[in-house]
Design a protein around this motif. Structure first.
Motif: not given
Length: 738
Positions: A113-121, A136-142, A171-174
């Motif tokens: 739950s503390k592992c930061r993940v970023v969903l690509l593309h 809804v998930y604090p560890q999810v980024y885009l 939480k959004v990046m390019f």
């Protein structure tokens, strides 16, 4: 398996050299990761891999899930984020298994739950699903790299909009996969900025963000979010907005402009469609005007095209003052005037409180209803027809005559005007205004310049600047560019035709999908267009605002016998014909206007009808190059001229379209021949008096545009009808006003 695990962990524990890990599990066995995979199942998968020999492709799901879980443990131990490929990619990917919603088992595992993940593309085509997970998930980024620039322009815009629908901007990046290829890297960076600008601009128009918040969002998405997420050792102060943006959305520094400019023109367009401006020294603009605006009398929205005083029956007088507050997003360097700038202004009672008579605010009000009720955005693209005039001496007086008498699309006309046209196109390019094409039109000295389409407020802004450019460049070359609807009765008129389309989530929804309409129009598009067609007589009071010479006043006296009536009419028309003959012999430019242009057989739309690619119809559906044959991407409104205030004209069109959507109006059958040959078609108003009468009966436009503003518009139109019916020579001055 133990030896494999140790070797694997040793190979990836290089935390001093990396800022994150990346998984392409989506390419192999999908994203439904089992974080509790049995060791024996993983060993079985490893055995299969070793048995296959080299080279091999790891496809065993248990082994992949086991490796993925170990990688997460490494990420946690070194506080590294994990990039996860989601959505589209290479052809060996099973798109069904790359939906990020499959990751929920992983995301809800307490160990990670503390592992930061970023969903690509952008998780395309699952951008909405990714946005939901990030919300809804604090560890999810885009991250929306690869989706830009791989998708179409509208696809890129739509995908980014979907990401931002739920996901926090922080939480959004390019990023870009094209770092090794300079061309791809450049294209991705360029398109990402263009796309995000479009998305944030729409958010500002819709009221979701202030200008300051949009600028902050751009800096977060392109720099600050990634710096924080990957814990990159970069001075974040280099990207700080403290010196450039304040909490006040109209306060933006422009130091590059400050060093080179002396005056700033604050522009507005009044009820009669005339461009007006106040110029202020640059220092005063930056110190005071940018935030507080400049003062302007209430009477400014009650002036007609003939006089600079308030018209009767407008409800506005010289008592009371408003503020012209610059919209700094429209601030531009003037291409034809060194050390000067221009900016369009909103009308406020006081800074931050819009005045209900403001044309730009009226358009925003209508577009907000369209967005709130139907989730639609109205796009517009204008055509500019204008005539280049040269000064000649005629019987000791200066007269203005067209520069040539060449026909439609004449190469000779284009050659003669090329120095001017080249300079016009260059100036518009410097203002970021798209020119799609230009050509010589059928009138004497007449040319047409077609602009690119964009959201209505920006399209109207661009139209104002385009007219300013054309007039100024013509003056520079010793010519007069005029946009008046009709210069002479024996020549065609000049319009400002506008093409309208509807977007939802960045996609054109005016066009039918899958042959669902016999006309190639979606049901939404048909209802909107039917509303415009229904209200067209009253819309003309906005889009064709200059009256013809009033002929009725000579014959409308009561108590006439039939033969007296005939005698008066006959005498009048004999005198009128003689008068017109005299005018054209001694004065080449007569300056007759809006309703003399809207005549049968002149491609201006004289009858209340619509047609498919029928240029004699006032509403023409269009299937331009690049659109599938039979489908309609937009419709053109031909009864729109350059004497109209474009904000008010678009507001009237939008209000009529909203009425069509609310009432689910349907279009009649299209007219596929010259409407003048059809027996049962209604003629559109042949005078401003007729369209004004139609407007007075139109409660729909009043409700959506605003009662007080409608009173002012009606008062100005009535004043113009009265003035020009009594002052025929006044028409000659209109070439200098429009």
């Amino acid at each position: 398996m133990s030896f494999f695990s140790v070797s694997f962990l040793q190979s990836i524990t290089v935390a001093d050299k990396i800022v994150g890990l990346k998984s392409i599990a989506a390419y192999r066995s999908g994203l439904e990761i089992n974080t509790n995979v049995a060791r024996k199942d993983a060993e079985k998968g490893l055995t299969e891999v070793l048995r296959d020999g080299n080279p091999t492709r790891i496809a065993n799901k248990s082994l992949i899930d086991y490796i993925f879980t170990m990688s997460l443990e490494v990420s946690l131990s070194f506080d590294l984020p994990m990039q996860i490929h989601t959505g589209f990619g290479d052809k060996d990917l099973d798109l069904r298994l790359s939906n990020p919603l499959h990751l929920r088992m992983l995301l809800e595992d307490e160990r990670f739950s503390k592992c930061r993940v970023v969903l690509l593309h952008a998780s395309y085509p699952f951008s909405k699903e990714a946005s939901y997970l990030a919300s809804v998930y604090p560890q999810v980024y885009l991250d929306f790299g690869l989706a830009i620039p791989k998708l179409s322009v509208q696809g890129m815009i739509s995908s980014v909009k979907e990401l931002l629908e739920l996901a926090p901007i922080k939480k959004v990046m390019f990023s870009t996969d094209g770092y090794a290829f300079p061309e791809t890297y450049y294209l991705g960076a360029k398109k990402a900025r263009e796309c995000l600008f479009s998305v944030l601009r729409d958010a500002c128009i819709d009221g979701d963000l202030t200008l300051a918040e949009a600028i902050e969002a751009a800096k977060d998405i392109f720099a600050l979010n990634a710096i924080k997420f990957y814990k990159i050792n970069v001075d974040a102060n280099a990207f700080s907005s403290k010196d450039t943006v304040s909490v006040n959305p109209v306060k933006i520094e422009s130091r590059a402009l400050e060093n080179s400019s002396s005056l700033v023109r604050v522009l507005w367009v009044d009820t009669s469609g005339q461009h007006r401006c106040r110029a202020v020294p640059l220092k005063r603009f930056n110190d005071i005007v940018r935030k507080n605006g400049v003062g302007l009398t209430h009477a400014s929205m009650a002036m007609c095209s003939a006089t600079d005083g308030p018209a009767d029956e407008t409800g506005l007088t010289g008592v009371g003052e408003i503020r012209l507050v610059p919209d700094v997003t429209t601030r531009k360097k003037i291409p034809w005037m060194e050390r000067q700038e221009m900016v369009l202004a909103d009308m406020h009672l006081r800074p931050g409180e819009p005045w209900e008579y403001c044309p730009r605010e009226a358009l925003r009000r209508v577009l907000k209803v369209l967005k709130d009720e139907f989730n639609l955005v109205m796009d517009a693209g204008f055509e500019n027809e204008f005539v280049l005039l040269k000064s000649v001496s005629w019987e000791g007086k200066e007269e203005w005559v067209p520069i040539d008498s060449t026909p439609y699309c004449s190469t000779a006309a284009f050659d003669a005007a090329s120095p001017i046209l080249d300079e016009i196109v260059g100036a518009l390019h410097s203002l970021d205004i798209t020119v799609e094409q230009l050509h010589a039109e059928a009138g004497k000295g007449q040319f047409e310049l077609a602009m690119g389409h964009t959201t209505c407020p920006l399209s109207a802004d661009n139209l104002i600047y385009t007219r300013e450019v054309i007039r100024a460049i013509a003056r520079k070359h010793g010519l007069l560019a005029t946009f008046v609807p009709k210069l002479a009765l024996d020549d065609i008129g000049s319009g400002s035709h506008v093409h309208i389309s509807l977007l939802r989530n960045g996609e054109n929804v005016f066009m039918a999908s899958g042959g669902s309409s016999k006309h190639g129009i979606s049901s939404i598009g048909e209802e909107f267009m039917a509303g415009v067609l229904h209200h067209l007589p009253s819309i003309l009071a906005f889009t064709a605002p200059i009256p013809n010479r009033n002929t009725a006043f000579l014959v409308c006296q009561s108590n006439f016998s039939f033969w007296s009536y005939i005698r008066v009419v006959t005498q009048y028309y004999l005198l009128e014909i003689f008068s017109l003959y005299s005018i054209f012999i001694s004065h080449p430019i007569a300056g007759v206007c809006s309703y003399h242009r809207i005549q049968p057989n002149t491609w201006s739309g004289a009858y209340q009808c619509w047609g498919k690619e029928n240029r004699e119809a006032p509403l023409r559906t269009a299937c331009p190059p690049g659109i599938i044959d039979g489908l309609v991407s937009n419709f053109e409104i031909k009864s729109f001229d350059a004497c109209a205030n474009p904000y008010l004209g678009l507001a009237a069109i939008g209000a009529a379209g909203i009425d069509g959507l609310r009432k689910h109006l349907r279009l009649p059958e299209p007219i596929d021949k010259n409407p003048s040959l059809c027996a049962n078609l209604s003629r559109l108003p042949q005078s401003l008096t007729e369209s004004l009468e139609a407007l007075k009966k139109d409660s729909v436009l009043e409700d959506l545009i605003g009662e007080k503003l409608l009173v002012a518009i009606k008062g100005v139109r009535k004043a113009e009808i009265d003035y020009y019916s009594q002052n025929k020579e006044a028409y000659k001055q209109l070439i200098h006003r429009y």
